[in-house]
Design an enzyme around this catalytic site. Structure first.
Site, PDB file in Angstrom:
ATOM      1  N   LEU A 146     -20.279   2.366  -6.059  1.00  0.00           N
ATOM      2  CA  LEU A 146     -21.477   2.319  -6.630  1.00  0.00           C
ATOM      3  C   LEU A 146     -22.548   2.670  -5.437  1.00  0.00           C
ATOM      4  O   LEU A 146     -23.495   3.363  -5.782  1.00  0.00           O
ATOM      5  CB  LEU A 146     -21.652   1.255  -7.337  1.00  0.00           C
ATOM      6  CG  LEU A 146     -23.158   0.807  -7.681  1.00  0.00           C
ATOM      7  CD1 LEU A 146     -23.431   1.738  -8.987  1.00  0.00           C
ATOM      8  CD2 LEU A 146     -23.376  -0.687  -8.204  1.00  0.00           C
ATOM      9  N   LEU A 147     -22.293   1.839  -4.372  1.00  0.00           N
ATOM     10  CA  LEU A 147     -23.371   2.118  -3.353  1.00  0.00           C
ATOM     11  C   LEU A 147     -23.443   3.223  -2.610  1.00  0.00           C
ATOM     12  O   LEU A 147     -24.282   3.371  -1.590  1.00  0.00           O
ATOM     13  CB  LEU A 147     -23.233   0.686  -2.453  1.00  0.00           C
ATOM     14  CG  LEU A 147     -23.313  -0.806  -3.242  1.00  0.00           C
ATOM     15  CD1 LEU A 147     -22.827  -1.896  -2.189  1.00  0.00           C
ATOM     16  CD2 LEU A 147     -24.739  -0.831  -3.424  1.00  0.00           C
ATOM     17  N   LEU A 192     -18.525  -1.003  -0.255  1.00  0.00           N
ATOM     18  CA  LEU A 192     -19.207  -0.370  -1.088  1.00  0.00           C
ATOM     19  C   LEU A 192     -19.422  -0.425  -2.608  1.00  0.00           C
ATOM     20  O   LEU A 192     -19.748   0.247  -3.415  1.00  0.00           O
ATOM     21  CB  LEU A 192     -19.119   1.355  -0.761  1.00  0.00           C
ATOM     22  CG  LEU A 192     -19.130   1.474   0.747  1.00  0.00           C
ATOM     23  CD1 LEU A 192     -18.782   3.196   0.945  1.00  0.00           C
ATOM     24  CD2 LEU A 192     -20.748   1.245   1.274  1.00  0.00           C
ATOM     25  N   TYR A 231       0.862  -1.136   0.032  1.00  0.00           N
ATOM     26  CA  TYR A 231      -0.053  -0.159   0.081  1.00  0.00           C
ATOM     27  C   TYR A 231       0.649   1.126   0.140  1.00  0.00           C
ATOM     28  O   TYR A 231       1.540   1.281   0.964  1.00  0.00           O
ATOM     29  CB  TYR A 231      -0.982  -0.055   1.292  1.00  0.00           C
ATOM     30  CG  TYR A 231      -2.081  -0.777   1.425  1.00  0.00           C
ATOM     31  CD1 TYR A 231      -2.411  -1.756   0.149  1.00  0.00           C
ATOM     32  CD2 TYR A 231      -2.784  -1.319   2.248  1.00  0.00           C
ATOM     33  CE1 TYR A 231      -3.377  -2.639   0.131  1.00  0.00           C
ATOM     34  CE2 TYR A 231      -3.846  -2.149   2.417  1.00  0.00           C
ATOM     35  CZ  TYR A 231      -4.171  -2.826   1.037  1.00  0.00           C
ATOM     36  OH  TYR A 231      -5.143  -3.805   1.187  1.00  0.00           O
ATOM     37  N   GLY A 247     -24.053   5.622  -4.197  1.00  0.00           N
ATOM     38  CA  GLY A 247     -24.905   6.470  -5.060  1.00  0.00           C
ATOM     39  C   GLY A 247     -24.536   7.567  -5.900  1.00  0.00           C
ATOM     40  O   GLY A 247     -25.140   8.437  -6.771  1.00  0.00           O
ATOM     41  N   LYS A 248     -23.280   7.866  -5.945  1.00  0.00           N
ATOM     42  CA  LYS A 248     -22.621   8.631  -6.804  1.00  0.00           C
ATOM     43  C   LYS A 248     -22.760   8.553  -8.175  1.00  0.00           C
ATOM     44  O   LYS A 248     -22.471   9.569  -9.050  1.00  0.00           O
ATOM     45  CB  LYS A 248     -21.295   9.259  -6.217  1.00  0.00           C
ATOM     46  CG  LYS A 248     -20.033   8.106  -6.500  1.00  0.00           C
ATOM     47  CD  LYS A 248     -18.798   8.440  -6.127  1.00  0.00           C
ATOM     48  CE  LYS A 248     -18.041   7.395  -6.322  1.00  0.00           C
ATOM     49  NZ  LYS A 248     -16.484   7.744  -5.438  1.00  0.00           N
TER      50      LYS A 248
END
Length: 349
Positions: A217-218, A213, A58, A220-221
């Site tokens: 997608l989840l 998420l 990372y 809502g954007k």
């Protein structure tokens, strides 16, 4: 925030949500500067979170360095998980990557230095290189546990059959057991239900869930956009008709709770966790404290069984072979009378 035991193969206690730190640092060309990352870390800790997920790769090691600074004052308070396989350098060569004992030990020693600690609470093999024998991986895990360099070990992004074989080898040979798996799982990615999650439940393995998420997608954007959802860090975009139908239902349920769509996505996972015989722990990869605040608000949302059933229906996947054949055969054997076959209890490890 509530706490859970990390699966049935350990007594490790962790928060019900984990903080993913892939955005801690900017070596990838995006992410959070240290000051912003500290706000995210402190907010998570203030809410009771103690489970921190990082990896050597990372931000090419920056994430581990930053996490090491943040945990230094209260090291014993936090459960720190990191990963090896891909290498911490952008130019890591073939000898510095993969699942081999050589790479595992070298990676752990380097991670300990970056984290500025004398032990790693949970070490993941990050990806299956499909080359290294499982005996080599599991025995090397056991050696590091006996040496006190790591406390527990797990397998991330491995096929179910290899995880099951690894855990069986450890059990039969008296080596330290595999305690968990890490896998993508959300309302838009439920394929882990075919093999990985049933295996984890049967063997008592905890499951940490990345991309809860659905790559954004989840949230809502993408509601009024044809861009689709982001897959992981790679930024590959996909969009399906089922995604649209699912998001419509998520938004409808959110309106019923006067909440945001992302709250419903996390609440659905928490409902699954509450009804699972093992630990299911979503990993939150928030880049800013505002994003984390939005996500943590999901802890105040409880879905009804009816709402969960609606979300299950619009996000359902086909289980495929042999699961569909088994279900059809059992249905025929029952002859429409569900009382004729007794459902066995889930086997326990």
């Amino acid at each position: 925030m509530k706490y859970t035991t990390f699966g049935r193969n350990s007594g490790l206690r962790v928060s019900e949500l984990a903080l993913g730190t892939g955005n801690f640092g900017t070596a990838w060309g995006y992410g959070s500067e240290k000051e912003e990352a500290k706000q995210v870390f402190d907010r998570f800790a203030d809410d009771g979170g103690n489970f921190i997920d990082t990896a050597d790769t990372y931000q090419f090691g920056q994430s581990e360095q930053i996490v090491g600074e943040f945990i230094a004052a209260e090291r014993d308070r936090f459960v720190v998980a990191t990963k090896y396989t891909l290498g911490a350098r952008p130019d890591a060569g073939i000898a510095q990557t993969g699942n081999s004992r050589r790479n595992m030990i070298a990676s752990v020693e380097s991670s300990l230095k970056r984290l500025n600690t004398d032990r790693i609470d949970l070490l993941w093999a990050h990806f299956d290189d499909q080359l290294t024998p499982l005996e080599e991986i599991v025995r090397a895990f056991d050696d590091l546990i006996r040496a006190g360099k790591i406390h527990y070990a797990g397998l991330s992004n491995f096929p179910a059959w290899r995880i099951a074989r690894a855990d069986t080898l450890a059990e039969l040979r008296g080596w330290s057991r595999i305690v968990g798996i890490q896998v993508e799982y959300s309302l838009v990615q439920r394929t882990a239900e075919r093999e990985l999650l049933p295996m984890a439940e049967a063997l008592g393995l905890a499951a940490t869930l990345w991309s809860p998420l659905g790559g954004g997608l989840l949230t809502g954007k993408y509601r009024h956009s044809n861009e689709g959802r982001l897959l992981g860090f790679a930024g590959k975009l996909v969009h399906t008709e089922q995604d649209t139908t699912l998001l419509d239902e998520v938004i409808a349920v959110a309106q019923e709770h006067h909440a945001q769509p992302l709250h419903i996505a996390i609440a659905w996972l928490r409902h699954k966790a509450a009804n699972s015989p093992t630990s299911l722990i979503p990993i939150l990869g928030s880049r800013t404290v505002a994003q984390l605040n939005d996500t943590l608000a999901a802890l105040d949302v409880t879905l009804s069984d009816e709402q969960v059933a609606r979300l299950d229906k619009v996000s359902a996947i086909t289980l495929g072979t042999p699961h569909d054949q088994i279900a059809n055969t059992l249905a025929r054997a029952q002859g429409g009378d569900s009382t004729r076959i007794i459902t066995p209890q889930l086997p326990r490890a």
